[in-house]
Design an enzyme around this catalytic site. Structure first.
Site, PDB file in Angstrom:
ATOM      1  N   ASN A 109       0.865  -1.180   0.000  1.00 16.12           N
ATOM      2  CA  ASN A 109       0.000   0.000   0.000  1.00 16.12           C
ATOM      3  C   ASN A 109       0.903   1.232   0.000  1.00 16.12           C
ATOM      4  OD1 ASN A 109      -1.914   1.950   0.354  1.00 16.12           O
ATOM      5  ND2 ASN A 109      -2.362   1.439   2.495  1.00 16.12           N
TER       6      ASN A 109
ATOM      7  N   LYS B 293       0.065   4.237  -0.373  1.00 17.51           N
ATOM      8  CA  LYS B 293      -0.628   5.441   0.143  1.00 17.51           C
ATOM      9  C   LYS B 293      -0.376   6.611  -0.806  1.00 17.51           C
ATOM     10  CE  LYS B 293       0.132   3.503   4.656  1.00 17.51           C
ATOM     11  NZ  LYS B 293      -0.115   3.619   6.064  1.00 17.51           N
TER      12      LYS B 293
ATOM     13  N   HIS C 139      -9.702   0.938   4.805  1.00 11.67           N
ATOM     14  CA  HIS C 139      -8.425   1.206   5.481  1.00 11.67           C
ATOM     15  C   HIS C 139      -8.667   2.228   6.587  1.00 11.67           C
ATOM     16  CE1 HIS C 139      -4.335   2.496   6.231  1.00 11.67           C
ATOM     17  NE2 HIS C 139      -3.933   1.394   5.627  1.00 11.67           N
TER      18      HIS C 139
ATOM     19  N   GLU D 119      -7.047   4.692   7.578  1.00  9.44           N
ATOM     20  CA  GLU D 119      -6.797   6.103   7.215  1.00  9.44           C
ATOM     21  C   GLU D 119      -7.997   6.676   6.479  1.00  9.44           C
ATOM     22  OE1 GLU D 119      -3.048   5.473   5.261  1.00  9.44           O
ATOM     23  OE2 GLU D 119      -2.092   5.085   7.196  1.00  9.44           O
TER      24      GLU D 119
ATOM     25  N   GLU E 183      -5.852  -5.165  10.664  1.00 12.39           N
ATOM     26  CA  GLU E 183      -4.874  -4.087  10.821  1.00 12.39           C
ATOM     27  C   GLU E 183      -5.190  -3.279  12.076  1.00 12.39           C
ATOM     28  OE1 GLU E 183      -2.801  -2.904   7.031  1.00 12.39           O
ATOM     29  OE2 GLU E 183      -4.624  -1.726   7.075  1.00 12.39           O
TER      30      GLU E 183
ATOM     31  N   GLY F  89       1.881   2.353  10.693  1.00 16.93           N
ATOM     32  CA  GLY F  89       2.824   3.455  10.536  1.00 16.93           C
ATOM     33  C   GLY F  89       3.502   3.895  11.820  1.00 16.93           C
TER      34      GLY F  89
ATOM     35  N   SER G 256       2.935  -2.045  10.557  1.00 16.78           N
ATOM     36  CA  SER G 256       4.368  -1.999  10.841  1.00 16.78           C
ATOM     37  C   SER G 256       5.111  -3.310  10.545  1.00 16.78           C
ATOM     38  CB  SER G 256       4.614  -1.556  12.285  1.00 16.78           C
ATOM     39  OG  SER G 256       4.187  -0.206  12.444  1.00 16.78           O
TER      40      SER G 256
END
Ligand code: PEP
Length: 244
Positions: free
Chosen positions: A14, A16, A96, A98, A166, A172, A206
């Site tokens: 991904n 991003k 996701h 985010e 996740e 991150g 991560s």
């Protein structure tokens, strides 16, 4: 539609909001020379690059980072599943954290997106996971259950959809759950529904060259969704090739 049963593990990069033509060319040079046996590699670039990468990539599938739940019409800025299908895109991440956090994505819109993707023979990678506060309040299983129940369309089956666990607090941050915690969450997801026994369930949060081997050895982990470490092509290739 990609035949998921042909693969024993999945590696989803991904990117991003990162990438450029120069980045892509440098990335594909080494990647195109690799041979991945039974390993399914999926690159998810920012949307404007989808078609370019699709054309140049030799051994990877291409995925979108999101899609619209509208089919077509006056929805400025959206990308429909029909358009993704026209571009022959094989996978699409939905839900996701985010997108949930910054773009007010809800379980019900995630479900609509996943359903439209399946209709268009694109495999949704449906993301679920708890925040740190929820983890600290022992709500991990409860949160996962609710998200799965509300995000998975009835049409989602093990051959046309993938689940990604996740934990939001691991994305991150350099932090990861313990191997035991990952194992428990994946096992928990599997027993929620008879169909999930056969599902591919990826771990994301991560993952890097140091921890990937151990994480990918966990019995119920069928692959990884990788953000930061997927931006370095040497690391991404190592993560894939170090896994059994
Ligand atoms: C992600 O973007 O889904 C992700 C897992 O990111 P990272 O690997 O950087 O934590």
């Amino acid at each position: 539609m990609v035949e998921l049963s042909k693969f024993t593990s999945f590696f989803v990069a991904n990117w991003k909001l990162n990438g450029s033509f120069a980045f892509i060319n440098n990335y594909l040079d080494p990647l195109n020379n690799e041979k991945f046996i039974k390993k399914c590699v999926v690159l998810c670039p920012p949307s404007p690059y989808l078609y370019y990468i699709k054309d140049l990539s030799k051994n990877s599938f291409i995925g979108s980072q999101d899609c619209s739940y509208f089919e077509e019409g006056p929805y400025t800025g959206e990308i429909s599943t029909k358009i993704l299908s026209d571009l022959k895109i094989d996978f699409c991440i939905v839900g996701h954290s985010e997108r949930r956090k910054y773009f007010e994505e809800t379980n019900s819109t995630i479900k609509e997106k996943a359903s439209k993707l399946i209709e268009n023979e694109i495999i949704p990678i449906i993301c679920v996971g708890e925040t740190l506060e929820e983890k600290n309040n022992n709500l991990t299983n409860k949160v996962i259950k609710k998200q799965i129940e509300e995000c998975m369309p009835k049409s989602a089956k093990s051959d046309n959809a993938i689940i990604a666990y996740e934990p939001v607090w691991a994305i991150g941050t350099g932090l990861t759950p313990t191997l035991n915690e990952i194992e428990n969450s994946h096992k928990y997801i599997r027993q929620l529904n008879n169909e999930f026994i056969k599902f591919n369930i990826l771990y994301g949060g991560s993952v890097n060259i140091k921890n990937s081997k151990q994480i990918l050895e966990i019995e119920d982990v069928n692959g990884a969704l990788i953000g930061g470490a997927s931006l370095k092509i040497e690391d991404f290739i190592k993560i894939i090739s170090n896994s059994s």
